[in-house]
Write a protein that holds these residues in place. Structure first.
Motif, PDB file in Angstrom:
ATOM      1  N   GLY A  35       0.781  -1.227   0.000  1.00  0.00           N
ATOM      2  CA  GLY A  35       0.000   0.000   0.000  1.00  0.00           C
ATOM      3  C   GLY A  35       0.808   1.269   0.000  1.00  0.00           C
ATOM      4  N   ILE A  36       2.108   1.181  -0.286  1.00  0.00           N
ATOM      5  CA  ILE A  36       2.990   2.348  -0.275  1.00  0.00           C
ATOM      6  C   ILE A  36       3.739   2.406  -1.597  1.00  0.00           C
ATOM      7  CG2 ILE A  36       4.951   3.460   0.874  1.00  0.00           C
ATOM      8  CD1 ILE A  36       4.131   1.949   3.412  1.00  0.00           C
ATOM      9  N   ARG A  37       3.883   3.597  -2.140  1.00  0.00           N
ATOM     10  CA  ARG A  37       4.698   3.816  -3.330  1.00  0.00           C
ATOM     11  C   ARG A  37       6.100   4.225  -2.865  1.00  0.00           C
ATOM     12  NH1 ARG A  37       4.989   2.048  -8.208  1.00  0.00           N
ATOM     13  NH2 ARG A  37       2.729   2.314  -8.392  1.00  0.00           N
ATOM     14  N   TRP A  38       7.044   3.312  -3.047  1.00  0.00           N
ATOM     15  CA  TRP A  38       8.416   3.547  -2.605  1.00  0.00           C
ATOM     16  C   TRP A  38       9.270   4.075  -3.745  1.00  0.00           C
ATOM     17  CZ3 TRP A  38       9.575   3.356   2.428  1.00  0.00           C
ATOM     18  CH2 TRP A  38       8.764   2.608   3.270  1.00  0.00           C
ATOM     19  N   LEU A  39      10.138   5.024  -3.425  1.00  0.00           N
ATOM     20  CA  LEU A  39      11.140   5.534  -4.364  1.00  0.00           C
ATOM     21  C   LEU A  39      12.517   5.183  -3.822  1.00  0.00           C
ATOM     22  CD1 LEU A  39       9.824   9.121  -5.234  1.00  0.00           C
ATOM     23  CD2 LEU A  39       9.300   6.964  -6.366  1.00  0.00           C
ATOM     24  N   ASP A  40      13.319   4.509  -4.650  1.00  0.00           N
ATOM     25  CA  ASP A  40      14.675   4.140  -4.273  1.00  0.00           C
ATOM     26  C   ASP A  40      15.664   4.931  -5.113  1.00  0.00           C
ATOM     27  OD1 ASP A  40      14.623   1.880  -2.240  1.00  0.00           O
ATOM     28  OD2 ASP A  40      13.217   1.121  -3.739  1.00  0.00           O
ATOM     29  N   GLY A 124       9.096   6.609   1.079  1.00  0.00           N
ATOM     30  CA  GLY A 124       7.783   6.011   0.863  1.00  0.00           C
ATOM     31  C   GLY A 124       6.691   7.062   0.877  1.00  0.00           C
ATOM     32  N   PHE A 125       5.766   6.948  -0.061  1.00  0.00           N
ATOM     33  CA  PHE A 125       4.647   7.883  -0.146  1.00  0.00           C
ATOM     34  C   PHE A 125       3.329   7.120  -0.050  1.00  0.00           C
ATOM     35  CE2 PHE A 125       7.868  10.413  -2.434  1.00  0.00           C
ATOM     36  CZ  PHE A 125       7.757  11.617  -1.747  1.00  0.00           C
ATOM     37  N   SER A 126       2.426   7.643   0.762  1.00  0.00           N
ATOM     38  CA  SER A 126       1.036   7.212   0.729  1.00  0.00           C
ATOM     39  C   SER A 126       0.306   8.147  -0.223  1.00  0.00           C
ATOM     40  CB  SER A 126       0.406   7.291   2.122  1.00  0.00           C
ATOM     41  OG  SER A 126       1.015   6.382   3.008  1.00  0.00           O
ATOM     42  N   THR A 127      -0.338   7.585  -1.238  1.00  0.00           N
ATOM     43  CA  THR A 127      -0.990   8.409  -2.247  1.00  0.00           C
ATOM     44  C   THR A 127      -2.406   8.749  -1.826  1.00  0.00           C
ATOM     45  OG1 THR A 127      -1.584   6.393  -3.433  1.00  0.00           O
ATOM     46  CG2 THR A 127       0.430   7.497  -4.127  1.00  0.00           C
ATOM     47  N   LYS A 128      -2.761  10.011  -1.998  1.00  0.00           N
ATOM     48  CA  LYS A 128      -4.098  10.477  -1.641  1.00  0.00           C
ATOM     49  C   LYS A 128      -5.004  10.625  -2.863  1.00  0.00           C
ATOM     50  CE  LYS A 128      -2.159  13.271   2.123  1.00  0.00           C
ATOM     51  NZ  LYS A 128      -2.068  14.642   2.695  1.00  0.00           N
ATOM     52  N   THR A 129      -4.490  10.327  -4.041  1.00  0.00           N
ATOM     53  CA  THR A 129      -5.250  10.485  -5.268  1.00  0.00           C
ATOM     54  C   THR A 129      -4.982   9.306  -6.176  1.00  0.00           C
ATOM     55  OG1 THR A 129      -5.554  11.890  -7.243  1.00  0.00           O
ATOM     56  CG2 THR A 129      -3.363  11.841  -6.244  1.00  0.00           C
ATOM     57  N   ASN A 130      -5.844   9.093  -7.152  1.00  0.00           N
ATOM     58  CA  ASN A 130      -5.644   8.004  -8.102  1.00  0.00           C
ATOM     59  C   ASN A 130      -4.938   8.477  -9.363  1.00  0.00           C
ATOM     60  OD1 ASN A 130      -7.659   9.569  -9.170  1.00  0.00           O
ATOM     61  ND2 ASN A 130      -9.137   7.908  -9.448  1.00  0.00           N
ATOM     62  N   LYS A 131      -4.348   9.665  -9.324  1.00  0.00           N
ATOM     63  CA  LYS A 131      -3.621  10.213 -10.469  1.00  0.00           C
ATOM     64  C   LYS A 131      -2.132  10.270 -10.154  1.00  0.00           C
ATOM     65  CE  LYS A 131      -7.448  13.127 -12.077  1.00  0.00           C
ATOM     66  NZ  LYS A 131      -7.869  14.521 -12.398  1.00  0.00           N
ATOM     67  N   ALA A 132      -1.311  10.063 -11.183  1.00  0.00           N
ATOM     68  CA  ALA A 132       0.135  10.174 -11.024  1.00  0.00           C
ATOM     69  C   ALA A 132       0.527  11.648 -10.872  1.00  0.00           C
ATOM     70  CB  ALA A 132       0.848   9.561 -12.223  1.00  0.00           C
ATOM     71  N   VAL A 133       1.472  11.901 -10.010  1.00  0.00           N
ATOM     72  CA  VAL A 133       1.932  13.271  -9.777  1.00  0.00           C
ATOM     73  C   VAL A 133       3.453  13.302  -9.844  1.00  0.00           C
ATOM     74  CG1 VAL A 133      -0.042  13.945  -8.378  1.00  0.00           C
ATOM     75  CG2 VAL A 133       1.932  12.910  -7.277  1.00  0.00           C
ATOM     76  N   ASN A 134       3.983  14.466 -10.185  1.00  0.00           N
ATOM     77  CA  ASN A 134       5.427  14.657 -10.247  1.00  0.00           C
ATOM     78  C   ASN A 134       5.941  15.234  -8.940  1.00  0.00           C
ATOM     79  OD1 ASN A 134       6.411  13.818 -12.863  1.00  0.00           O
ATOM     80  ND2 ASN A 134       5.224  15.492 -13.742  1.00  0.00           N
ATOM     81  N   ILE A 158      10.331  13.463 -10.985  1.00  0.00           N
ATOM     82  CA  ILE A 158      10.108  12.025 -10.811  1.00  0.00           C
ATOM     83  C   ILE A 158       8.602  11.787 -10.765  1.00  0.00           C
ATOM     84  CG2 ILE A 158      10.530  10.001  -9.377  1.00  0.00           C
ATOM     85  CD1 ILE A 158      12.900  11.542  -8.163  1.00  0.00           C
ATOM     86  N   LEU A 159       8.121  10.925 -11.638  1.00  0.00           N
ATOM     87  CA  LEU A 159       6.690  10.625 -11.682  1.00  0.00           C
ATOM     88  C   LEU A 159       6.354   9.584 -10.620  1.00  0.00           C
ATOM     89  CD1 LEU A 159       4.068  11.230 -13.276  1.00  0.00           C
ATOM     90  CD2 LEU A 159       4.576   9.199 -14.653  1.00  0.00           C
ATOM     91  N   VAL A 160       5.406   9.926  -9.762  1.00  0.00           N
ATOM     92  CA  VAL A 160       4.973   9.021  -8.689  1.00  0.00           C
ATOM     93  C   VAL A 160       3.578   8.501  -9.047  1.00  0.00           C
ATOM     94  CG1 VAL A 160       4.483   8.779  -6.235  1.00  0.00           C
ATOM     95  CG2 VAL A 160       6.342  10.271  -6.990  1.00  0.00           C
ATOM     96  N   GLU A 161       3.524   7.237  -9.376  1.00  0.00           N
ATOM     97  CA  GLU A 161       2.244   6.604  -9.690  1.00  0.00           C
ATOM     98  C   GLU A 161       1.476   6.321  -8.391  1.00  0.00           C
ATOM     99  OE1 GLU A 161       1.014   5.971 -12.607  1.00  0.00           O
ATOM    100  OE2 GLU A 161       2.725   6.301 -13.931  1.00  0.00           O
ATOM    101  N   PRO A 162       0.151   6.306  -8.455  1.00  0.00           N
ATOM    102  CA  PRO A 162      -0.625   5.959  -7.245  1.00  0.00           C
ATOM    103  C   PRO A 162      -0.366   4.520  -6.844  1.00  0.00           C
ATOM    104  CG  PRO A 162      -2.062   6.066  -9.165  1.00  0.00           C
ATOM    105  CD  PRO A 162      -0.733   6.602  -9.607  1.00  0.00           C
ATOM    106  N   ALA A 163      -0.347   4.283  -5.551  1.00  0.00           N
ATOM    107  CA  ALA A 163      -0.170   2.926  -5.047  1.00  0.00           C
ATOM    108  C   ALA A 163      -1.469   2.159  -5.242  1.00  0.00           C
ATOM    109  CB  ALA A 163       0.228   2.962  -3.574  1.00  0.00           C
ATOM    110  N   LEU A 164      -1.450   1.212  -6.165  1.00  0.00           N
ATOM    111  CA  LEU A 164      -2.675   0.479  -6.492  1.00  0.00           C
ATOM    112  C   LEU A 164      -3.177  -0.331  -5.314  1.00  0.00           C
ATOM    113  CD1 LEU A 164      -1.777  -0.741 -10.097  1.00  0.00           C
ATOM    114  CD2 LEU A 164      -3.083   1.271  -9.417  1.00  0.00           C
ATOM    115  N   SER A 165      -2.260  -0.829  -4.508  1.00  0.00           N
ATOM    116  CA  SER A 165      -2.684  -1.632  -3.366  1.00  0.00           C
ATOM    117  C   SER A 165      -3.461  -0.793  -2.366  1.00  0.00           C
ATOM    118  CB  SER A 165      -1.474  -2.267  -2.685  1.00  0.00           C
ATOM    119  OG  SER A 165      -0.481  -1.302  -2.424  1.00  0.00           O
ATOM    120  N   ILE A 166      -3.206   0.520  -2.321  1.00  0.00           N
ATOM    121  CA  ILE A 166      -3.983   1.395  -1.437  1.00  0.00           C
ATOM    122  C   ILE A 166      -5.417   1.481  -1.958  1.00  0.00           C
ATOM    123  CG2 ILE A 166      -4.356   3.831  -0.898  1.00  0.00           C
ATOM    124  CD1 ILE A 166      -1.568   4.119  -0.174  1.00  0.00           C
ATOM    125  N   ALA A 167      -5.558   1.622  -3.281  1.00  0.00           N
ATOM    126  CA  ALA A 167      -6.906   1.702  -3.847  1.00  0.00           C
ATOM    127  C   ALA A 167      -7.678   0.422  -3.565  1.00  0.00           C
ATOM    128  CB  ALA A 167      -6.820   1.965  -5.352  1.00  0.00           C
TER     129      ALA A 167
END
Length: 231
Positions: A35-40, A124-134, A158-167
C-alpha cells in the motif's frame, strides 16, 4: 598532417565520451508494496565522496511521506547502504506543511571515502489520489572529505504513480464493514426466526401435553362413575 589531425580529433572525442560516461549520476526506481509507493535512489559512478545531500519537494495534497522510524520526532526517510552504518545523519527532515524533504549524511573520521554505485535512500509515499503526480528532485550532491562539492547528474522530475494496493485496500475497507453488517443483520434475523420457531414448537408441544392430560382426566372420571342398575 590530415591523418594526425583526424587522430587527434578522434582521441579528443573518445576522452570526452569517457568523461561523460564516468560522470556520477542518480537513478530512481519505484515499487508499489504494502500500500505504499516507494522511491529508491541509486548512485552510479559516484566519485570518492564523504557525504551526500538530498532535497525533494512534493505535493502534500496528493502525497504524504511514510515515517520509517516513528520513535523519532517528525517523519523520517530510510537511509541507504551506500554509506557505512557508522555514517552520521546530519539532517532527516520532512516538512509536511510545505512538502519538503531534506536529507544529509556524512562519514566520520577515520572512515575512508566511498565511491562507485549503491543504494542512497528510500522514500515512501502514501498516495491520496488516483492520479500520477510529479515530485521535484531539487538538489542532490556529494562532497569530499575536504569539503569540495561533487556534482552528479539526476532527473529533476520524478513521476509518482498511485499505489494500487492502497486503492484496493480502501475499496475493500469500504465494503467489508457493509458485508459484516449485512451478515450480522442476517444472522440476527436467523436467530429471531429460530427463536420464534422454537417458541412455536414449544407452545404446540405444551398444548398437546395439556390436551392429553385433560383427556386422561376425563377417562378416569368416567370410569369412577357408578354404573346404574337396570330394573
Amino acid at each position: 598532417m590530415k591523418y594526425l589531425l583526424s587522430l587527434s580529433l578522434s582521441l579528443s572525442l573518445f576522452l570526452l565520451s569517457n568523461l561523460a560516461l564516468a560522470e556520477g549520476r542518480i537513478q530512481v526506481s519505484t515499487e508499489d508494496q504494502d500500500g505504499i509507493r516507494w522511491l529508491d535512489f541509486y548512485g552510479e559512478n559516484i566519485p570518492a565522496s564523504y557525504g551526500m545531500e538530498l532535497e525533494v519537494f512534493y505535493s502534500n495534497e496528493a502525497l504524504s511521506v511514510v515515517d520509517v522510524n516513528p520513535k523519532l520526532s517528525g517523519p523520517q526517510i530510510q537511509k541507504g547502504e551506500f554509506f557505512s552504518e557508522s555514517a552520521y545523519e546530519i539532517a532527516n527532515n520532512v516538512d509536511v506543511r510545505t512538502g519538503r524533504i531534506r536529507y544529509a549524511i556524512s562519514l566520520l573520521k577515520p572512515a575512508e571515502p566511498v565511491m562507485g554505485e549503491g543504494h542512497l535512500a528510500r522514500i515512501g509515499f502514501s498516495t491520496k489520489t488516483n492520479k500520477a503526480v510529479n515530485i521535484e528532485l531539487a538538489n542532490i550532491k556529494f562532497g569530499t572529505q575536504s569539503g569540495k562539492v561533487v556534482e552528479v547528474s539526476y532527473p529533476s522530475q520524478i513521476l509518482v504513480e498511485p499505489a494500487l494496493s492502497i486503492a484496493q485496500v480502501s475499496i475493500s475497507n469500504g465494503f467489508k464493514p457493509a458485508e459484516r453488517k449485512l451478515g450480522q443483520q442476517a444472522s440476527d434475523i436467523n436467530i429471531i426466526e429460530n427463536k420464534g420457531s422454537d417458541n412455536s414448537l414449544f407452545i404446540i408441544g405444551l398444548l398437546c401435553v395439556i390436551g392429553l392430560l385433560l383427556l386422561l382426566i376425563i377417562i378416569l372420571l368416567l370410569r369412577r362413575q357408578p354404573v346404574q342398575a337396570t330394573s
